[in-house]
Design a protein around this motif. Structure first.
Motif, PDB file in Angstrom:
ATOM      1  N   THR A 149       1.056  -1.053  -0.010  1.00  0.00           N
ATOM      2  CA  THR A 149       0.174  -0.038   0.010  1.00  0.00           C
ATOM      3  C   THR A 149       0.727   1.375  -0.536  1.00  0.00           C
ATOM      4  O   THR A 149       0.640   2.458  -0.740  1.00  0.00           O
ATOM      5  CB  THR A 149      -0.707  -0.242   1.348  1.00  0.00           C
ATOM      6  N   SER A 176       3.976  -5.508  -3.321  1.00  0.00           N
ATOM      7  CA  SER A 176       3.900  -5.875  -1.632  1.00  0.00           C
ATOM      8  C   SER A 176       4.411  -7.102  -1.410  1.00  0.00           C
ATOM      9  O   SER A 176       4.786  -8.169  -2.423  1.00  0.00           O
ATOM     10  CB  SER A 176       2.125  -6.336  -1.735  1.00  0.00           C
ATOM     11  N   LYS A 184       1.815 -13.721   0.029  1.00  0.00           N
ATOM     12  CA  LYS A 184       2.406 -13.079  -1.836  1.00  0.00           C
ATOM     13  C   LYS A 184       3.234 -14.193  -1.491  1.00  0.00           C
ATOM     14  O   LYS A 184       3.955 -14.634  -1.435  1.00  0.00           O
ATOM     15  CB  LYS A 184       2.658 -11.916  -1.874  1.00  0.00           C
TER      16      LYS A 184
HETATM   17  C1  LIG Z   1      -1.406  -7.126  -1.871  1.00  0.00           C
HETATM   18  C2  LIG Z   1      -2.094  -5.943  -2.525  1.00  0.00           C
HETATM   19  C3  LIG Z   1      -1.665  -5.146  -2.035  1.00  0.00           C
HETATM   20  C4  LIG Z   1      -1.531  -4.321  -0.675  1.00  0.00           C
HETATM   21  O1  LIG Z   1      -0.174  -4.022   0.135  1.00  0.00           O
HETATM   22  P1  LIG Z   1       0.121  -5.061   1.244  1.00  0.00           P
HETATM   23  O2  LIG Z   1       1.024  -4.926   1.509  1.00  0.00           O
HETATM   24  O3  LIG Z   1      -1.409  -5.607   1.814  1.00  0.00           O
HETATM   25  O4  LIG Z   1      -0.005  -3.212   1.895  1.00  0.00           O
HETATM   26  C5  LIG Z   1      -1.922  -3.974  -3.060  1.00  0.00           C
HETATM   27  N1  LIG Z   1      -2.347  -4.173  -4.333  1.00  0.00           N
HETATM   28  C6  LIG Z   1      -2.888  -5.522  -4.125  1.00  0.00           C
HETATM   29  C7  LIG Z   1      -3.611  -5.933  -6.125  1.00  0.00           C
HETATM   30  C8  LIG Z   1      -2.354  -6.515  -3.508  1.00  0.00           C
HETATM   31  O5  LIG Z   1      -2.907  -7.766  -3.703  1.00  0.00           O
END
Ligand SMILES: *Cc1c(COP(=O)(O)O)cnc(C)c1O
Length: 374
Positions: free
Chosen positions: A60, A180, A185
């Motif tokens: 984010t 992220s 992930k």
């Molecule tokens: C996980 C994710 C985010 C946000 O990432 P964070 O590390 O949780 O803040 C943004 N965009 C997409 C498409 C995501 O899958």
């Protein structure tokens, strides 16, 4: 129980290496912007085919700082997909800009490129293509539109670490690529973490300040920056895991092939495409199928020890925070339809064929019972 994601199975393979890496940081005590951060940034930039990487505190924050670095501000519009994780859209809001949502393509689940042009106005400053579920967006088409209308491109590659579009890594096409490293992930830290890739030295230098209180030198603050740094401990863990990312991504692709082998004969569900242009790879952050009986099948699988899920059950324009973004009731037919049909099945590199056979049997059982009842 077959989980959606299994972080423990992965940790067990690398626990010794991770503990050594953590202990090195503890011994050194360089917790903030320590050695592991710059080493990881170099390694991730190399991996991503970009000149530079800036480690930040989350995906984010990566998106927010990327838009800040491009001077996105109140009055601007930024185009993105109507089916994405909310963070993509939050980052636009943080800059005071207006998110403009475009419906998705039924084949790719990604932004429908043929519908972008109609959403471009004189206020449009940038596009955020999201490589959703690990499948690359057609970046040739996106870059052509961006060049035609003079728009910036920030790729949200949070679900697509290592995916290729026609031989080139996602995250290296646009002005900036955002990642992220949330634990689940494809490349996940053991806490919050994120990264931004770029080959533009000016943006790189701007982002290094933005993530660190706008400070080039201790107690000198040239811009209003943030405290959005990547932790040294997380960077040390990410360095260990980055070495395995390509092989984990290949294992995910094998899991997708096995799903196709065992689910291919079930007419009631639609599987994701697995054939692409040469040089294009899907990294299967999620394995998303579609079915008219989604809610019932989801419940059935959960009741039978299979943790399925939905990404995402509520379209952005139906969230309480974003009801104002719906352009018209009919603007998002595919997102609307798919939000009731999509189902994410368990997906992680260590998932075994016996698990997939088990999942396939449960799905077949569900539809055979449905057939008897109707
Ligand atoms: C996980 C994710 C985010 C946000 O990432 P964070 O590390 O949780 O803040 C943004 N965009 C997409 C498409 C995501 O899958």
């Amino acid at each position: 129980m077959i989980p959606l994601v299994n972080l423990q199975a992965q940790y067990q393979q690398i626990s010794d290496e991770v503990k050594i890496a953590i202990n090195k940081v503890l011994d050194k005590c360089d917790f903030i912007l320590g050695e592991s951060v710059s080493l990881f940034e170099d390694e991730f930039a190399k991996f991503s085919g970009a000149e530079y990487c800036i480690g930040v505190s989350s995906g984010t924050d990566a998106l927010h700082l990327a838009l800040k670095a491009l001077d996105i501000s109140p009055g601007d519009e930024v185009i993105t997909a109507s089916n994405t994780y909310v963070a993509t859209v939050l980052a636009i809001s943080y800059c005071g800009a207006k998110p403009v949502l475009v419906d998705i393509d039924p084949q790719t689940f990604n932004i429908d490129i043929s519908k972008i042009e109609a959403s471009i106005s004189s206020k449009t400053k940038a596009i955020i293509p999201v490589h959703l579920y690990g499948r690359p967006v057609d970046m040739d088409a996106i870059m052509a539109l961006a060049n035609k209308y003079n728009l910036k491109v920030v790729e949200d590659a949070s679900q697509a670490h290592g995916a290729l579009w026609r031989g080139k890594q996602v995250g290296s096409f646009g002005d900036l690529g955002c990642f992220s490293f949330y634990p689940g992930k494809n490349l996940g830290a053991y806490g919050d973490a994120g990264g931004i890739t770029t080959s533009d030295v000016t943006l790189y230098e701007k982002l290094r300040l933005l993530r660190n209180y706008g400070s080039p030198l201790k107690y000198h603050h040239d811009s209003i920056g943030y405290n959005n740094r990547l932790d040294t401990l997380q960077a040390a863990i990410l360095r260990v895991k980055l070495k395995y990312l390509s092989s984990w991504n290949s294992q995910r692709a094998k899991v997708a092939e096995l799903y196709e082998k065992h689910l291919g004969s079930i007419n009631e569900i639609v599987l994701p495409q697995t054939q692409f242009y040469s040089g294009t790879t899907h990294v299967y952050h999620l394995y998303v199928v579609r079915t008219k009986k989604r809610n019932e099948l989801l419940k059935f699988l959960m009741d039978h020890g299979i943790q399925a899920s939905v990404h995402y059950p509520i379209p952005i324009y139906s969230l309480g925070a974003y009801k104002n973004l719906r352009i018209s009731p009919e603007a998002y037919p595919i997102t609307e339809l798919f939000s009731g049909e999509i189902l994410s099945l368990p997906m992680f590199p260590e998932l075994m064929e016996s698990d997939i056979v088990n999942i396939a049997e449960k799905i077949k059982l569900f539809f055979s019972m449905k057939g008897l009842n109707s």
